[in-house]
Design a protein around this motif. Structure first.
Motif, mmCIF file in Angstrom:
data_model
loop_
_atom_site.group_PDB
_atom_site.id
_atom_site.type_symbol
_atom_site.label_atom_id
_atom_site.label_comp_id
_atom_site.label_asym_id
_atom_site.label_seq_id
_atom_site.Cartn_x
_atom_site.Cartn_y
_atom_site.Cartn_z
ATOM 1 N N THR A 120 30.522 51.147 37.168
ATOM 2 C CA THR A 120 31.615 50.537 37.934
ATOM 3 C C THR A 120 32.897 50.650 37.133
ATOM 4 O O THR A 120 32.881 50.991 35.953
ATOM 5 C CB THR A 120 31.349 49.043 38.206
ATOM 6 N N ALA A 121 34.008 50.357 37.745
ATOM 7 C CA ALA A 121 35.313 50.283 37.080
ATOM 8 C C ALA A 121 35.659 51.570 36.334
ATOM 9 O O ALA A 121 36.147 51.535 35.212
ATOM 10 C CB ALA A 121 35.367 49.076 36.138
ATOM 11 N N HIS A 122 35.426 52.708 36.978
ATOM 12 C CA HIS A 122 35.637 53.984 36.297
ATOM 13 C C HIS A 122 37.077 54.217 35.860
ATOM 14 O O HIS A 122 37.318 54.600 34.710
ATOM 15 C CB HIS A 122 35.158 55.142 37.171
ATOM 16 N N LEU A 123 38.037 54.009 36.748
ATOM 17 C CA LEU A 123 39.437 54.234 36.358
ATOM 18 C C LEU A 123 39.857 53.263 35.269
ATOM 19 O O LEU A 123 40.552 53.649 34.317
ATOM 20 C CB LEU A 123 40.356 54.108 37.584
ATOM 21 N N SER A 124 39.418 52.021 35.375
ATOM 22 C CA SER A 124 39.750 51.010 34.361
ATOM 23 C C SER A 124 39.142 51.375 33.013
ATOM 24 O O SER A 124 39.761 51.182 31.961
ATOM 25 C CB SER A 124 39.241 49.641 34.806
ATOM 26 N N ALA A 159 44.494 45.592 24.774
ATOM 27 C CA ALA A 159 43.798 46.651 25.515
ATOM 28 C C ALA A 159 42.759 46.037 26.455
ATOM 29 O O ALA A 159 42.620 46.470 27.607
ATOM 30 C CB ALA A 159 43.142 47.638 24.549
ATOM 31 N N ALA A 160 42.048 45.021 25.980
ATOM 32 C CA ALA A 160 41.062 44.339 26.822
ATOM 33 C C ALA A 160 41.741 43.636 27.997
ATOM 34 O O ALA A 160 41.228 43.644 29.117
ATOM 35 C CB ALA A 160 40.255 43.342 26.005
ATOM 36 N N ASP A 161 42.904 43.047 27.743
ATOM 37 C CA ASP A 161 43.641 42.384 28.828
ATOM 38 C C ASP A 161 44.054 43.393 29.904
ATOM 39 O O ASP A 161 43.953 43.110 31.098
ATOM 40 C CB ASP A 161 44.877 41.661 28.287
ATOM 41 N N HIS A 162 44.510 44.558 29.483
ATOM 42 C CA HIS A 162 44.859 45.607 30.448
ATOM 43 C C HIS A 162 43.614 46.057 31.208
ATOM 44 O O HIS A 162 43.678 46.324 32.417
ATOM 45 C CB HIS A 162 45.514 46.798 29.754
ATOM 46 N N PHE A 163 42.487 46.154 30.509
ATOM 47 C CA PHE A 163 41.226 46.528 31.141
ATOM 48 C C PHE A 163 40.872 45.533 32.243
ATOM 49 O O PHE A 163 40.552 45.911 33.369
ATOM 50 C CB PHE A 163 40.130 46.598 30.074
ATOM 51 N N ARG A 164 40.966 44.240 31.929
ATOM 52 C CA ARG A 164 40.676 43.185 32.906
ATOM 53 C C ARG A 164 41.589 43.304 34.128
ATOM 54 O O ARG A 164 41.125 43.304 35.272
ATOM 55 C CB ARG A 164 40.847 41.812 32.260
ATOM 56 N N ASP A 165 42.878 43.433 33.874
ATOM 57 C CA ASP A 165 43.827 43.510 34.979
ATOM 58 C C ASP A 165 43.620 44.778 35.809
ATOM 59 O O ASP A 165 43.737 44.753 37.034
ATOM 60 C CB ASP A 165 45.255 43.441 34.451
ATOM 61 N N ALA A 166 43.305 45.885 35.135
ATOM 62 C CA ALA A 166 43.064 47.146 35.845
ATOM 63 C C ALA A 166 41.811 47.045 36.712
ATOM 64 O O ALA A 166 41.781 47.575 37.833
ATOM 65 C CB ALA A 166 42.941 48.295 34.848
ATOM 66 N N MET A 167 40.786 46.370 36.206
ATOM 67 C CA MET A 167 39.581 46.194 37.016
ATOM 68 C C MET A 167 39.890 45.435 38.299
ATOM 69 O O MET A 167 39.390 45.780 39.372
ATOM 70 C CB MET A 167 38.482 45.465 36.223
ATOM 71 N N ARG A 168 40.712 44.415 38.199
ATOM 72 C CA ARG A 168 41.081 43.650 39.391
ATOM 73 C C ARG A 168 41.878 44.541 40.349
ATOM 74 O O ARG A 168 41.681 44.491 41.554
ATOM 75 C CB ARG A 168 41.868 42.388 39.005
ATOM 76 N N ALA A 169 42.781 45.374 39.808
ATOM 77 C CA ALA A 169 43.554 46.295 40.644
ATOM 78 C C ALA A 169 42.645 47.337 41.290
ATOM 79 O O ALA A 169 42.911 47.790 42.409
ATOM 80 C CB ALA A 169 44.629 46.987 39.807
ATOM 81 N N GLU A 170 41.577 47.685 40.608
ATOM 82 C CA GLU A 170 40.640 48.682 41.116
ATOM 83 C C GLU A 170 39.692 48.092 42.161
ATOM 84 O O GLU A 170 38.968 48.819 42.844
ATOM 85 C CB GLU A 170 39.842 49.255 39.940
ATOM 86 N N GLY A 171 39.685 46.762 42.278
ATOM 87 C CA GLY A 171 38.847 46.125 43.284
ATOM 88 C C GLY A 171 37.492 45.676 42.774
ATOM 89 O O GLY A 171 36.609 45.343 43.567
ATOM 90 N N VAL A 172 37.316 45.622 41.457
ATOM 91 C CA VAL A 172 36.061 45.129 40.887
ATOM 92 C C VAL A 172 35.970 43.631 41.169
ATOM 93 O O VAL A 172 36.953 42.901 40.967
ATOM 94 C CB VAL A 172 36.009 45.407 39.357
ATOM 95 N N PRO A 173 34.821 43.156 41.653
ATOM 96 C CA PRO A 173 34.692 41.713 41.914
ATOM 97 C C PRO A 173 35.014 40.884 40.662
ATOM 98 O O PRO A 173 34.708 41.302 39.533
ATOM 99 C CB PRO A 173 33.222 41.552 42.299
ATOM 100 N N ALA A 174 35.625 39.734 40.870
ATOM 101 C CA ALA A 174 36.072 38.892 39.757
ATOM 102 C C ALA A 174 34.942 38.569 38.783
ATOM 103 O O ALA A 174 35.140 38.602 37.562
ATOM 104 C CB ALA A 174 36.707 37.616 40.289
ATOM 105 N N TRP A 175 33.751 38.237 39.274
ATOM 106 C CA TRP A 175 32.652 37.860 38.387
ATOM 107 C C TRP A 175 32.267 39.031 37.470
ATOM 108 O O TRP A 175 31.986 38.833 36.293
ATOM 109 C CB TRP A 175 31.441 37.356 39.173
ATOM 110 N N ARG A 176 32.266 40.255 38.027
ATOM 111 C CA ARG A 176 31.904 41.429 37.230
ATOM 112 C C ARG A 176 33.014 41.766 36.229
ATOM 113 O O ARG A 176 32.757 42.080 35.074
ATOM 114 C CB ARG A 176 31.629 42.618 38.143
#
Length: 128
Positions: free
Chosen positions: A66-70, A92-109
């Protein structure tokens, strides 16, 4: 919220080894704008394995593939910005988290993946 400004494709350059990770190369730039307006461009030709999720069954079942682009963005930020000191592991981890949300990864994941990355900070020891 941040946003991806491009949707590049990827080409496999190496089949998975015993670690279970194939190598892929980015075809076209991956452009991401953070929620603070910072723009990061992962260049065409960047190599990735999409994420270093351990292939432990439960961990992979919950967060793998999951979260390939992130993951590509995070690989790039770590390899370029963290390694040369222009960004911390946490940033970098903070950007990863925010990018996952932008990518549509569910919040829990996204939460699980974010904290796994934060805890894996190679610059920290358990004594810190």
């Amino acid at each position: 919220m941040g946003k991806f400004l491009s949707t590049p494709t990827f080409r496999k350059v190496k089949e998975a080894s015993s670690t279970g990770r194939a190598k892929w190369v980015l075809v076209g730039d991956l452009i991401y704008e953070s929620n603070k307006g910072e723009v990061f461009t992962v260049p065409n030709g960047f190599e990735t394995d999409f994420a270093s999720v351990p292939r432990v069954p439960l961990a992979f079942w919950l967060t793998g593939d999951t979260a390939h682009l992130s993951a590509v963005l995070h690989d790039y930020l770590c390899r370029i910005h963290v390694s040369n000191g222009t960004m911390t592991w946490k940033e970098a981890a903070d950007h990863f988290r925010d990018a996952m949300r932008a990518e549509g990864v569910p919040a829990w994941r996204a939460y699980l993946m974010y904290w796994a990355v934060r805890m894996a900070d190679p610059t920290k020891s358990w004594d810190d």
